[in-house]
Scaffold this motif. Structure first.
Motif, PDB file in Angstrom:
ATOM      1  N   GLY A   1       0.804  -1.211   0.000  1.00  0.00           N
ATOM      2  CA  GLY A   1       0.000   0.000   0.000  1.00  0.00           C
ATOM      3  C   GLY A   1       0.837   1.261   0.000  1.00  0.00           C
ATOM      4  O   GLY A   1       0.327   2.357   0.281  1.00  0.00           O
ATOM      5  N   PHE A   2       2.111   1.150  -0.323  1.00  0.00           N
ATOM      6  CA  PHE A   2       3.019   2.301  -0.344  1.00  0.00           C
ATOM      7  C   PHE A   2       2.522   3.364  -1.319  1.00  0.00           C
ATOM      8  O   PHE A   2       2.064   3.051  -2.415  1.00  0.00           O
ATOM      9  N   ASN A   3       2.610   4.620  -0.897  1.00  0.00           N
ATOM     10  CA  ASN A   3       2.240   5.745  -1.777  1.00  0.00           C
ATOM     11  C   ASN A   3       3.453   6.126  -2.617  1.00  0.00           C
ATOM     12  O   ASN A   3       4.426   6.675  -2.103  1.00  0.00           O
ATOM     13  N   PRO A   4       3.419   5.873  -3.934  1.00  0.00           N
ATOM     14  CA  PRO A   4       4.597   6.116  -4.771  1.00  0.00           C
ATOM     15  C   PRO A   4       4.771   7.565  -5.198  1.00  0.00           C
ATOM     16  O   PRO A   4       5.698   7.893  -5.932  1.00  0.00           O
ATOM     17  N   GLY A   5       3.879   8.435  -4.726  1.00  0.00           N
ATOM     18  CA  GLY A   5       3.943   9.839  -5.117  1.00  0.00           C
ATOM     19  C   GLY A   5       2.701  10.232  -5.898  1.00  0.00           C
ATOM     20  O   GLY A   5       2.053   9.391  -6.528  1.00  0.00           O
ATOM     21  N   GLU A   6       2.384  11.511  -5.858  1.00  0.00           N
ATOM     22  CA  GLU A   6       1.153  11.989  -6.494  1.00  0.00           C
ATOM     23  C   GLU A   6       1.419  13.064  -7.527  1.00  0.00           C
ATOM     24  O   GLU A   6       0.501  13.734  -7.997  1.00  0.00           O
ATOM     25  N   SER A   7       2.691  13.225  -7.916  1.00  0.00           N
ATOM     26  CA  SER A   7       3.046  14.147  -8.996  1.00  0.00           C
ATOM     27  C   SER A   7       4.419  13.760  -9.512  1.00  0.00           C
ATOM     28  O   SER A   7       5.200  13.101  -8.814  1.00  0.00           O
TER      29      SER A   7
ATOM     30  N   GLN B   1      10.574   8.014  -9.998  1.00  0.00           N
ATOM     31  CA  GLN B   1      11.030   7.551  -8.692  1.00  0.00           C
ATOM     32  C   GLN B   1      11.851   8.627  -7.981  1.00  0.00           C
ATOM     33  O   GLN B   1      12.334   9.584  -8.591  1.00  0.00           O
ATOM     34  N   ASN B   2      12.014   8.455  -6.682  1.00  0.00           N
ATOM     35  CA  ASN B   2      12.956   9.255  -5.909  1.00  0.00           C
ATOM     36  C   ASN B   2      13.592   8.361  -4.848  1.00  0.00           C
ATOM     37  O   ASN B   2      13.352   7.146  -4.800  1.00  0.00           O
ATOM     38  N   GLU B   3      14.414   8.963  -3.992  1.00  0.00           N
ATOM     39  CA  GLU B   3      15.172   8.177  -3.019  1.00  0.00           C
ATOM     40  C   GLU B   3      14.274   7.528  -1.962  1.00  0.00           C
ATOM     41  O   GLU B   3      14.595   6.457  -1.444  1.00  0.00           O
ATOM     42  N   VAL B   4      13.143   8.152  -1.660  1.00  0.00           N
ATOM     43  CA  VAL B   4      12.216   7.572  -0.685  1.00  0.00           C
ATOM     44  C   VAL B   4      11.609   6.285  -1.243  1.00  0.00           C
ATOM     45  O   VAL B   4      11.560   5.251  -0.562  1.00  0.00           O
ATOM     46  N   ASN B   5      11.153   6.335  -2.482  1.00  0.00           N
ATOM     47  CA  ASN B   5      10.599   5.149  -3.127  1.00  0.00           C
ATOM     48  C   ASN B   5      11.634   4.032  -3.204  1.00  0.00           C
ATOM     49  O   ASN B   5      11.345   2.864  -2.896  1.00  0.00           O
TER      50      ASN B   5
ATOM     51  N   VAL C   1      16.454  16.192  -3.590  1.00  0.00           N
ATOM     52  CA  VAL C   1      15.803  15.087  -2.888  1.00  0.00           C
ATOM     53  C   VAL C   1      14.301  15.348  -2.782  1.00  0.00           C
ATOM     54  O   VAL C   1      13.847  16.492  -2.652  1.00  0.00           O
ATOM     55  N   GLY C   2      13.557  14.262  -2.871  1.00  0.00           N
ATOM     56  CA  GLY C   2      12.107  14.346  -2.767  1.00  0.00           C
ATOM     57  C   GLY C   2      11.398  14.493  -4.091  1.00  0.00           C
ATOM     58  O   GLY C   2      10.208  14.200  -4.189  1.00  0.00           O
TER      59      GLY C   2
ATOM     60  N   HIS D   1      10.146  13.777  -7.884  1.00  0.00           N
ATOM     61  CA  HIS D   1       9.863  12.636  -8.761  1.00  0.00           C
ATOM     62  C   HIS D   1      10.053  13.092 -10.203  1.00  0.00           C
ATOM     63  O   HIS D   1       9.431  14.072 -10.626  1.00  0.00           O
ATOM     64  N   PHE D   2      10.886  12.373 -10.951  1.00  0.00           N
ATOM     65  CA  PHE D   2      11.211  12.771 -12.314  1.00  0.00           C
ATOM     66  C   PHE D   2      11.001  11.600 -13.274  1.00  0.00           C
ATOM     67  O   PHE D   2      11.318  10.449 -12.948  1.00  0.00           O
ATOM     68  N   ILE D   3      10.485  11.918 -14.458  1.00  0.00           N
ATOM     69  CA  ILE D   3      10.132  10.891 -15.426  1.00  0.00           C
ATOM     70  C   ILE D   3      11.331  10.035 -15.836  1.00  0.00           C
ATOM     71  O   ILE D   3      11.192   8.848 -16.116  1.00  0.00           O
ATOM     72  N   GLY D   4      12.523  10.605 -15.820  1.00  0.00           N
ATOM     73  CA  GLY D   4      13.703   9.867 -16.263  1.00  0.00           C
ATOM     74  C   GLY D   4      14.455   9.160 -15.157  1.00  0.00           C
ATOM     75  O   GLY D   4      15.551   8.645 -15.392  1.00  0.00           O
ATOM     76  N   HIS D   5      13.880   9.103 -13.937  1.00  0.00           N
ATOM     77  CA  HIS D   5      14.596   8.536 -12.801  1.00  0.00           C
ATOM     78  C   HIS D   5      14.018   7.175 -12.406  1.00  0.00           C
ATOM     79  O   HIS D   5      12.833   7.043 -12.115  1.00  0.00           O
ATOM     80  N   SER D   6      14.904   6.197 -12.376  1.00  0.00           N
ATOM     81  CA  SER D   6      14.574   4.866 -11.896  1.00  0.00           C
ATOM     82  C   SER D   6      15.674   4.460 -10.909  1.00  0.00           C
ATOM     83  O   SER D   6      16.371   5.323 -10.374  1.00  0.00           O
ATOM     84  N   PHE D   7      15.848   3.173 -10.671  1.00  0.00           N
ATOM     85  CA  PHE D   7      16.939   2.736  -9.793  1.00  0.00           C
ATOM     86  C   PHE D   7      17.188   1.260 -10.024  1.00  0.00           C
ATOM     87  O   PHE D   7      16.384   0.547 -10.627  1.00  0.00           O
ATOM     88  N   ARG D   8      18.319   0.827  -9.542  1.00  0.00           N
ATOM     89  CA  ARG D   8      18.756  -0.559  -9.640  1.00  0.00           C
ATOM     90  C   ARG D   8      19.188  -0.990  -8.242  1.00  0.00           C
ATOM     91  O   ARG D   8      19.721  -0.173  -7.491  1.00  0.00           O
ATOM     92  N   VAL D   9      18.951  -2.233  -7.878  1.00  0.00           N
ATOM     93  CA  VAL D   9      19.233  -2.659  -6.506  1.00  0.00           C
ATOM     94  C   VAL D   9      20.553  -3.415  -6.430  1.00  0.00           C
ATOM     95  O   VAL D   9      21.041  -3.982  -7.406  1.00  0.00           O
ATOM     96  N   ALA D  10      21.109  -3.426  -5.221  1.00  0.00           N
ATOM     97  CA  ALA D  10      22.277  -4.231  -4.908  1.00  0.00           C
ATOM     98  C   ALA D  10      21.908  -5.171  -3.770  1.00  0.00           C
ATOM     99  O   ALA D  10      20.984  -4.897  -2.992  1.00  0.00           O
ATOM    100  N   ARG D  11      22.632  -6.268  -3.671  1.00  0.00           N
ATOM    101  CA  ARG D  11      22.445  -7.208  -2.568  1.00  0.00           C
ATOM    102  C   ARG D  11      23.818  -7.523  -1.978  1.00  0.00           C
ATOM    103  O   ARG D  11      24.733  -7.935  -2.709  1.00  0.00           O
ATOM    104  N   THR D  12      23.966  -7.302  -0.707  1.00  0.00           N
ATOM    105  CA  THR D  12      25.209  -7.632  -0.023  1.00  0.00           C
ATOM    106  C   THR D  12      25.311  -9.151   0.141  1.00  0.00           C
ATOM    107  O   THR D  12      24.349  -9.796   0.591  1.00  0.00           O
TER     108      THR D  12
END
Length: 359
Positions: free
Chosen positions: A153-159, A191-195, A344-345, A347-358
């Motif tokens: 139910g996470f809120n991914p942002g509204e703009s 996306q942003n850093e919170v998401n 920070v904070g 949300h931009f159309i060109g921003h995504s992310f990739r994950v790492a696993r220790t």
């Protein structure tokens, strides 16, 4: 309305007619993913044992290595591979596919003589990553992020700042409604850093393994994959259409004012992840498609940057670092050393992310 905005609006209108077909395609994409995971799980029944071997072999290789020399910026990259081929990891069909990245050291940044060099890519400095870690084979996709949102139910942002005319950031826009139609195997954008942090926290809880965001040093190391050339594929930026989704002839038709490569990669905007050639570590879309949000606070230079692969966390951290370049970049934006930042904070159309696993 400018010609460029008019064409983008026209594309969005056309995309609206394709929503039903796209949803049908999404079902096919998910079924194919389930079949791929089933085959993977059947072939990889001893993942924990493989990781233990990687860690033991990596520790032995690093112990035998020459002492770290931070001044050796002209030395070629060094890679300590535990196995001849990258080891694949996958914790479940709902989660990102991962690739083990070997330990090594390399020179981060770019020389002043490199075409396109920016001051924020220096000073060049040696980095030793004395551990292996896993990294997403692809950027996190819209489908993967949707699974997280649906469960929590996470809120991914509204703009989101996007390309539609009118108020920006555009109200009512987020990764699920970015302003144009996307399939579930394209990068999760807006996306942003919170998401991103919420997503990796969820992955950690669900899998029992420690997922996190990449540092700038880890990202550039993984992107270069043992190279020291301007691009991970070599010195020829004009070859970008085979390796990365960027601004090309089809983008030029959509946005005439946009600097573009004189080739056609087949996608005017975002592309399904994995549509282009992987680098030597088996990673896709390390440049192109979307920027990748990183763990580092932004610094306008590498003065005082960590040399052990950890993120830079100094300063007020009102901006965060990005690497990778989006589909709006021409080939000059796909250099391995290229970096930028965002507030920070946002949300931009060109921003995504990739994950790492220790590991």
């Amino acid at each position: 309305m400018s010609q460029g905005w008019a064409r983008i609006s026209a594309l969005a209108a056309l995309a609206a007619f394709a929503v039903t077909a796209a949803k049908a395609d999404d079902v096919s994409i998910w079924k194919a993913r389930q079949a791929r995971y089933a085959a993977f799980a059947a072939a990889h029944t001893h993942a924990d044992a493989a990781i233990a071997k990687i860690k033991a072999k990596t520790a032995a290789l690093v112990a035998k290595a020459s002492p770290f020399d931070p001044a050796a910026i002209d030395k070629p990259p060094v890679i300590w591979r535990a196995f001849a081929k990258p080891v694949a990891l996958w914790d479940g069909v709902d989660y990102p596919e991962m690739i083990e990245v070997p330990a090594g050291d390399y020179t981060m940044g770019s020389p002043d003589t490199e075409p396109g060099h920016a001051a924020n890519e220096g000073p060049r400095h040696r980095v030793r990553i004395a551990y292996s870690f896993a990294i997403g084979k692809y950027p996190v996709t819209k489908g993967e992020f949707a699974r997280f949102v649906a469960e929590t139910g996470f809120n991914p942002g509204e703009s989101c700042f996007n390309f539609e005319p009118g108020d920006q950031p555009r109200p009512g826009r987020n990764f699920a409604k970015a302003g144009f139609d996307q399939s579930i195997d394209e990068p999760a954008v807006c996306q942003n850093e919170v998401n991103a942090q919420a997503y990796v926290n969820w992955l950690s809880r669900k899998t029992g393994h420690f997922y996190r965001l990449l540092s700038e040093a880890e990202y550039e190391y993984a992107e270069r994959a043992g190279t020291s050339t301007p691009f991970w594929w070599g010195t020829d930026g004009s070859a970008a259409c085979a390796y990365a989704n960027g601004a090309d002839i089809s983008t030029k038709a959509l946005i005439p004012s946009r600097p573009s490569a004189n080739c056609n990669d087949g996608f005017a905007t975002f592309a399904p992840v994995g549509s282009f050639k992987p680098n030597a570590f088996g990673l896709y879309d390390m440049v192109g498609n979307a920027w990748s949000i990183l763990a580092d606070c932004w610094s306008p230079t590498y003065d005082g940057a960590p040399t052990d692969g950890s993120p830079y966390l100094g300063g007020p951290c009102t901006r965060r670092a990005l690497h990778g370049g989006p589909w709006l970049q021409d080939s000059t934006g796909f250099r391995s050393a290229l970096r930028t930042s965002y507030e920070v904070g946002g949300h931009f159309i060109g921003h995504s992310f990739r994950v790492a696993r220790t590991l």
